[in-house]
Design an enzyme around this catalytic site. Structure first.
Site, short mmCIF file in Angstrom:
data_model
loop_
_atom_site.label_atom_id
_atom_site.label_comp_id
_atom_site.label_asym_id
_atom_site.label_seq_id
_atom_site.Cartn_x
_atom_site.Cartn_y
_atom_site.Cartn_z
N LYS A 13 0.55 -1.10 0.20
CA LYS A 13 -0.03 -0.18 -0.08
C LYS A 13 0.28 1.32 -0.12
O LYS A 13 0.48 2.29 -0.65
CB LYS A 13 -1.09 0.37 1.86
CG LYS A 13 -1.46 -1.15 1.24
CD LYS A 13 -3.05 -0.85 2.62
CE LYS A 13 -2.44 -1.30 4.02
NZ LYS A 13 -1.76 -2.39 4.02
N ARG A 126 11.74 -5.64 4.69
CA ARG A 126 12.13 -4.05 4.61
C ARG A 126 12.28 -3.54 5.21
O ARG A 126 13.13 -3.45 7.07
CB ARG A 126 10.39 -4.05 4.97
CG ARG A 126 9.99 -2.34 5.13
CD ARG A 126 8.54 -1.59 4.73
NE ARG A 126 7.80 -2.63 6.52
CZ ARG A 126 6.64 -2.45 6.34
NH1 ARG A 126 5.94 -1.45 5.38
NH2 ARG A 126 5.84 -2.66 7.66
N ARG A 160 10.81 -1.57 11.24
CA ARG A 160 9.92 -1.34 12.66
C ARG A 160 10.24 -2.16 13.17
O ARG A 160 10.57 -3.25 13.20
CB ARG A 160 8.56 -0.82 11.68
CG ARG A 160 8.74 0.29 11.16
CD ARG A 160 7.44 0.18 9.75
NE ARG A 160 5.77 -0.86 10.28
CZ ARG A 160 5.34 -0.96 9.56
NH1 ARG A 160 4.79 -0.33 8.61
NH2 ARG A 160 3.91 -1.70 9.72
P1 AP5 Z 1 5.06 -1.57 2.07
O1 AP5 Z 1 4.30 -1.02 0.48
O2 AP5 Z 1 5.81 -0.93 2.88
O3 AP5 Z 1 3.67 -2.69 2.65
P2 AP5 Z 1 2.50 -1.87 2.91
O4 AP5 Z 1 1.35 -2.54 2.12
O5 AP5 Z 1 2.05 0.19 3.15
O6 AP5 Z 1 2.50 -2.83 4.32
P3 AP5 Z 1 2.57 -2.33 6.17
O7 AP5 Z 1 3.42 -2.82 6.57
O8 AP5 Z 1 2.79 -0.68 5.61
O9 AP5 Z 1 1.30 -1.98 6.58
P4 AP5 Z 1 0.67 -2.55 7.57
O10 AP5 Z 1 -0.93 -1.60 7.13
O11 AP5 Z 1 1.10 -3.44 8.51
O12 AP5 Z 1 1.37 -0.67 8.31
P5 AP5 Z 1 0.77 0.55 8.88
O13 AP5 Z 1 1.95 1.26 8.74
O14 AP5 Z 1 0.01 0.54 8.08
O15 AP5 Z 1 6.03 -2.38 1.32
C1 AP5 Z 1 6.19 -4.18 2.30
C2 AP5 Z 1 7.37 -4.20 1.45
O16 AP5 Z 1 7.17 -4.87 -0.09
C3 AP5 Z 1 8.80 -2.86 1.23
O17 AP5 Z 1 9.67 -3.32 1.30
C4 AP5 Z 1 8.48 -2.70 -0.29
O18 AP5 Z 1 9.61 -2.74 -0.83
C5 AP5 Z 1 8.29 -4.51 -1.13
N1 AP5 Z 1 7.02 -5.12 -2.01
C6 AP5 Z 1 6.20 -3.74 -1.72
N2 AP5 Z 1 5.13 -4.33 -2.94
C7 AP5 Z 1 6.52 -5.20 -3.56
C8 AP5 Z 1 5.50 -6.08 -4.78
N3 AP5 Z 1 5.15 -5.60 -5.48
N4 AP5 Z 1 6.94 -6.58 -5.31
C9 AP5 Z 1 7.51 -7.05 -3.85
N5 AP5 Z 1 7.41 -6.49 -3.23
C10 AP5 Z 1 7.36 -5.47 -2.27
O19 AP5 Z 1 -0.06 0.22 10.41
C11 AP5 Z 1 0.67 -0.32 11.57
C12 AP5 Z 1 0.09 -0.35 12.65
O20 AP5 Z 1 -0.47 1.52 12.98
C13 AP5 Z 1 -1.13 -1.15 12.43
O21 AP5 Z 1 -0.79 -2.31 13.19
C14 AP5 Z 1 -1.34 -0.39 13.68
O22 AP5 Z 1 -1.38 -1.00 14.95
C15 AP5 Z 1 -2.11 1.03 13.86
N6 AP5 Z 1 -2.51 1.51 12.78
C16 AP5 Z 1 -2.38 2.13 11.69
N7 AP5 Z 1 -3.38 2.28 10.85
C17 AP5 Z 1 -4.43 1.95 12.10
C18 AP5 Z 1 -5.87 2.11 11.38
N8 AP5 Z 1 -7.01 2.25 10.03
N9 AP5 Z 1 -6.48 1.47 12.99
C19 AP5 Z 1 -6.51 1.09 13.52
N10 AP5 Z 1 -5.35 0.75 14.04
C20 AP5 Z 1 -3.89 1.53 13.11
#
Ligand code: AP5
Length: 215
Positions: A13, A126, A160
């Protein structure tokens, strides 16, 4: 145009949101990034949220809806990319209300489908530039020159705290229990579009481009 990027942790994402920001001048709203910034700023809310995030659980709906509400009211680019928000049905309802109040519409919800084995490889590989936040991967997206950020030339990288197998197991559980019902929610509203998130980064970007051009 306002869109949601919907998918499990590691679906790509954030990677795709950054491409859309560069290509279309849209504004990325990542609640995960906002919560990590609140932690870095040392606020009480940020510290409390960090404990929840490190366990791989979801932060309360009130906090994340409040963060999004502030951003919707601020000046912004050519539409919003909601990245990691909404994550519960209550958040989805709140987003609908907020958009209506600001005279905005939701144009597409892009579900990025990736299997669990690939997610684990992506999350555990990552790393991020500590200076500019550019995101890399040990195998699929290494820096061009080892140890040097392609974007800013920085030489310090971080991983992270929640990017480990234990926290990921919990994050996936939260996704399947609380976030995946949004797939049906947005399908019923006729907004859901599915892309193959397992494809290489450029191919996923192409698929999303097509979806947005037809929405
Ligand atoms: P990346 O693009 O970083 O993936 P992502 O989907 O953004 O993953 P996140 O881990 O950031 O998502 P998340 O939803 O768990 O975390 P968030 O920060 O929102 O890609 C990942 C890796 O893969 C990278 O190394 C990239 O290079 C590689 N890659 C990407 N695309 C690829 C492809 N096509 N092929 C190969 N490799 C690829 O949330 C973290 C925490 O915050 C949550 O657990 C929760 O505690 C809290 N939080 C955040 N939002 C909320 C909410 N709305 N409500 C409640 N709690 C929340």
């Amino acid at each position: 145009m306002n869109i949601i990027l919907l998918g499990p942790p590691g679906a790509g994402k954030g990677t795709q949101a950054k491409i859309l920001v560069d290509e279309r001048g849209m504004t990325q709203l990542s609640t995960g990034d906002m919560l990590r910034e609140a932690k870095t700023s040392g606020s009480e809310m940020g510290n409390r949220a960090a404990e929840v995030m490190n366990r791989g659980e979801l932060v309360s709906d009130d906090i994340v809806v409040g963060l999004i509400e502030e951003k919707l009211a601020a000046p912004h680019g050519a539409g919003f990319i909601f990245d990691g928000f909404p994550r519960t049905l209550a958040q989805a309802d709140a987003l609908g209300d907020l958009l209506a109040r600001h005279g905005e519409t939701l144009d597409a919800v892009v579900e990025m489908r990736v299997d669990d084995a690939a997610l684990t490889r992506r999350i555990t590989g990552r790393f991020t530039c500590a200076n500019c936040g550019a995101v890399y991967h040990d195998e699929t997206k290494p820096t061009a020159k080892a140890g040097v950020c392609d974007v800013c030339g920085g030489t310090t990288f971080t991983r992270r705290a929640d990017d480990n197998e234990d926290a990921l197991r919990q994050r996936l559980m939260e996704y399947y229990k609380k976030t995946s019902p949004l797939i049906g929610y947005y399908h019923a509203k006729g907004a859901l579009r599915v892309v193959d998130g397992l494809a290489p980064i450029d191919a996923v970007a192409g698929a999303i481009r097509k979806v947005l051009d037809n929405s």
